[in-house]
Design an enzyme around this catalytic site. Structure first.
Site, mmCIF file in Angstrom:
data_model
loop_
_atom_site.group_PDB
_atom_site.id
_atom_site.type_symbol
_atom_site.label_atom_id
_atom_site.label_comp_id
_atom_site.label_asym_id
_atom_site.label_seq_id
_atom_site.Cartn_x
_atom_site.Cartn_y
_atom_site.Cartn_z
ATOM 1 N N CYS A 114 0.800 -1.233 0.000
ATOM 2 C CA CYS A 114 0.000 0.000 0.000
ATOM 3 C C CYS A 114 0.833 1.283 0.000
ATOM 4 O O CYS A 114 0.742 2.081 -0.928
ATOM 5 C CB CYS A 114 -0.903 0.018 1.229
ATOM 6 S SG CYS A 114 -2.037 -1.363 1.288
HETATM 7 N N1 LIG Z 1 -3.266 -5.855 1.939
HETATM 8 C C1 LIG Z 1 -3.584 -4.801 2.629
HETATM 9 O O1 LIG Z 1 -3.121 -4.657 3.759
HETATM 10 C C2 LIG Z 1 -4.535 -3.760 2.093
HETATM 11 C C3 LIG Z 1 -5.017 -2.795 2.979
HETATM 12 C C4 LIG Z 1 -5.908 -1.847 2.526
HETATM 13 C C5 LIG Z 1 -6.299 -1.844 1.198
HETATM 14 N N2 LIG Z 1 -5.810 -2.775 0.324
HETATM 15 C C6 LIG Z 1 -6.294 -2.725 -1.045
HETATM 16 O O2 LIG Z 1 -7.226 -3.765 -1.258
HETATM 17 C C7 LIG Z 1 -7.118 -4.250 -2.587
HETATM 18 C C8 LIG Z 1 -6.812 -5.736 -2.567
HETATM 19 O O3 LIG Z 1 -5.577 -5.928 -1.906
HETATM 20 P P1 LIG Z 1 -5.097 -7.326 -1.341
HETATM 21 O O4 LIG Z 1 -3.934 -7.036 -0.476
HETATM 22 O O5 LIG Z 1 -6.255 -8.077 -0.790
HETATM 23 O O6 LIG Z 1 -4.593 -8.016 -2.684
HETATM 24 P P2 LIG Z 1 -4.283 -9.567 -2.932
HETATM 25 O O7 LIG Z 1 -3.373 -9.611 -4.075
HETATM 26 O O8 LIG Z 1 -3.913 -10.227 -1.640
HETATM 27 O O9 LIG Z 1 -5.705 -10.164 -3.328
HETATM 28 C C9 LIG Z 1 -6.375 -9.839 -4.499
HETATM 29 C C10 LIG Z 1 -7.109 -11.069 -4.974
HETATM 30 O O10 LIG Z 1 -7.874 -10.714 -6.131
HETATM 31 C C11 LIG Z 1 -7.829 -11.806 -7.030
HETATM 32 N N3 LIG Z 1 -8.192 -11.324 -8.349
HETATM 33 C C12 LIG Z 1 -7.448 -10.641 -9.248
HETATM 34 N N4 LIG Z 1 -8.177 -10.369 -10.346
HETATM 35 C C13 LIG Z 1 -9.402 -10.888 -10.138
HETATM 36 C C14 LIG Z 1 -10.577 -10.927 -10.902
HETATM 37 N N5 LIG Z 1 -10.651 -10.369 -12.106
HETATM 38 N N6 LIG Z 1 -11.643 -11.546 -10.371
HETATM 39 C C15 LIG Z 1 -11.584 -12.127 -9.136
HETATM 40 N N7 LIG Z 1 -10.499 -12.113 -8.372
HETATM 41 C C16 LIG Z 1 -9.415 -11.497 -8.867
HETATM 42 C C17 LIG Z 1 -6.428 -12.327 -6.905
HETATM 43 O O11 LIG Z 1 -6.335 -13.658 -7.373
HETATM 44 C C18 LIG Z 1 -6.191 -12.219 -5.395
HETATM 45 O O12 LIG Z 1 -6.588 -13.387 -4.720
HETATM 46 C C19 LIG Z 1 -6.030 -3.409 -3.260
HETATM 47 O O13 LIG Z 1 -6.652 -2.324 -3.896
HETATM 48 C C20 LIG Z 1 -5.230 -2.915 -2.096
HETATM 49 O O14 LIG Z 1 -4.565 -1.710 -2.388
HETATM 50 C C21 LIG Z 1 -4.943 -3.740 0.758
#
Ligand SMILES: NC(=O)c1ccc[n+]([C@@H]2O[C@H](COP(=O)([O-])OP(=O)(O)OC[C@H]3O[C@@H](n4cnc5c(N)ncnc54)[C@H](O)[C@@H]3O)[C@@H](O)[C@H]2O)c1
Length: 444
Positions: free
Chosen positions: A278
């Site tokens: 992030c």
């Molecule tokens: N990890 C954190 O601590 C955190 C905190 C706040 C916000 N975010 C935000 O949340 C969002 C997700 O982050 P994350 O850390 O969970 O990412 P991640 O990579 O852990 O998970 C994303 C998931 O989405 C899946 N995916 C990708 N394309 C897809 C599609 N077309 N259809 C269905 N599934 C699909 C991937 O396979 C993966 O499992 C991002 O925008 C990130 O910036 C993350």
């Protein structure tokens, strides 16, 4: 005759009765805990992801995220409260759809909207009346309205009139045991007041506190502000650290002293550079959007410059530390302690350790690493090496020319490290409690 509980069949009524079927698209660090929070609140939940391995694990009742215990997943999957699939046609069953897909940067360091667009396109055919769509992915202000809405409306139904649309940012802090998805207040902005009302009802059933804001754009920018605030303040203390090193002052002592002020000060800690999914990425979403308004986000750019220089600074300090032993970095053996971007997690995304390893190798150092949470480092992205975490022992520690602490994992015995190392370069103040052998420690 059996008494039939009357349920208001509007979406709001179904949410209040916990009968609304909730779908979570993207079951990663954000989507999985969120699915579980909805499941534990009593909603039937369908998790959707394109990653077969994640779906198989969930079907087997197993977690793939270190901070989530498998038994908690197994409880929900065994009871049928949480189902998982790669089959997007099943999204047609859903009343509420929450999108948690990645929002990385492109190679030109611009917002990569492809995951949101692809998800929206696969959902567009199933959009129907009285459905709620919520975007959770971190993104620039305007995404929900300008990117997601037109795709969801492509079948002819209108957001606000036919279906509901909202944005609610995730505030997950992996590894933090004090807060969970349920206890972190949830900001929500609706496309219309009615959209907000429906989204508040859904989240209000699953989390302790919801915070309503006036629009999706306010909610989107609030999330970016939170991360930019961290990014800028970390850059500030990183700069101060470099000055302190030159002044032969201990920046950690300075920060500790300033932190005794009971108001108006919040401590941020320096380190070898920014890491994680992030803080190094999200600020540039705003920088990009600001350009459309002929506006330059100078604080963000400056913070980015300082923070990206930190791995170079750490490499330079390692050179200076070796210099004290009349050694050059070229040919020196260096053990890196910590590959993860922060303590006690196994996440290496954007980890500054990868950058530092690369820089030290470019200078001819013989680099090995130890990380109890990261058994191996593989080639990928900008990282061109294959390394395995080596075991540590007093004898092994004494065999390196320098030990460089990049992540302050709690399970490491820093007393043992300092006692046996020829030289320690500490970027995290991990050795602060070690009393013997302090003359071997170089702060970086
Ligand atoms: N990890 C954190 O601590 C955190 C905190 C706040 C916000 N975010 C935000 O949340 C969002 C997700 O982050 P994350 O850390 O969970 O990412 P991640 O990579 O852990 O998970 C994303 C998931 O989405 C899946 N995916 C990708 N394309 C897809 C599609 N077309 N259809 C269905 N599934 C699909 C991937 O396979 C993966 O499992 C991002 O925008 C990130 O910036 C993350």
């Amino acid at each position: 005759m059996r008494a039939v509980r009357e349920v208001d069949d509007s979406l709001l009524g179904r949410i209040h009765a916990r009968q609304a079927r909730v779908g979570v698209v993207g079951l990663g660090y954000v989507g999985l805990p969120l699915s579980m929070a909805f499941g534990e609140a009593g909603f039937p939940v369908l998790g959707l992801d394109i990653d077969e391995r994640k779906i198989e694990k969930l079907k087997a009742g197993e977690s793939y995220i270190s901070s989530i215990a498998s038994p908690a997943v197994a409880r929900l999957t065994a009871s049928g409260s949480l189902q998982a699939t790669t089959d997007f046609s099943r999204a047609a069953e859903l009343d509420c759809v929450v999108i948690c897909v990645p929002t990385p940067l492109t190679s030109a360091r611009e917002p990569d909207m492809s995951f949101i667009i692809q998800t929206a396109e696969s959902l567009a055919p199933i959009v129907r009346k009285e459905q709620l769509y919520v975007l959770e992915s971190t993104t620039y202000p305007g995404t929900t309205d300008e990117v997601l809405r037109p795709i969801l409306e492509s079948g002819g139904l209108k957001a606000g009139a036919d279906f509901y649309l909202a944005y609610s940012p995730e505030r997950e802090d992996p590894g933090n045991k004090r807060f969970t998805t349920k206890t972190i207040p949830k900001i929500i902005g609706g496309y219309t007041p009615r959209c907000l009302e429906v989204a508040l009802a859904l989240y209000g059933a699953a989390v302790k506190e919801t915070v309503a804001v006036s629009s999706t754009r306010v909610a989107e920018l609030a999330k970016l502000l939170e991360n930019i605030f961290r990014c800028v303040n970390i850059a500030l203390v990183n700069e101060l650290k470099m000055l302190c090193d030159r002044m032969k002052l201990d920046v950690w002592e300075v920060i500790g002293a300033a932190s005794t002020k009971p108001f108006g000060f919040m401590p941020f800690l320096p380190g070898p550079g920014l890491g994680g999914h992030c803080i190094p990425i999200d600020p540039f979403y705003l920088t990009w959007k600001a350009r459309q308004f002929e506006f330059q986000t100078k604080f963000i750019e400056l913070a980015g410059e300082v923070n990206t220089q930190m791995p170079h600074y750490v490499a330079h300090r390692t050179m200076e530390a070796l210099n004290l032993q009349r050694k050059s970095l070229n040919g020196a053996s260096v053990l890196i302690l910590g590959a993860a971007y922060k303590k006690d997690v196994n996440d290496i995304r954007e980890s500054p350790s990868l950058r530092v390893i690369t820089l030290l190798k470019e200078h001819g150092a013989l680099v090995e690493y130890h990380d109890p949470h990261v058994p191996r480092l593989e080639k990928g992205g900008h990282f061109a090496h294959e390394l395995r975490s080596v075991p540590i022992s007093p004898e092994r520690i004494s065999s390196y020319d320098a030990v460089l602490i990049l992540t302050d994992h709690s399970s490491i015995d820093y007393g043992m490290i300092v006692a046996n190392a020829k030289q320690v370069v500490d970027t995290r103040n991990a050795t602060s409690k070690v009393s013997r052998g302090r003359e071997k420690i170089v702060k970086a």
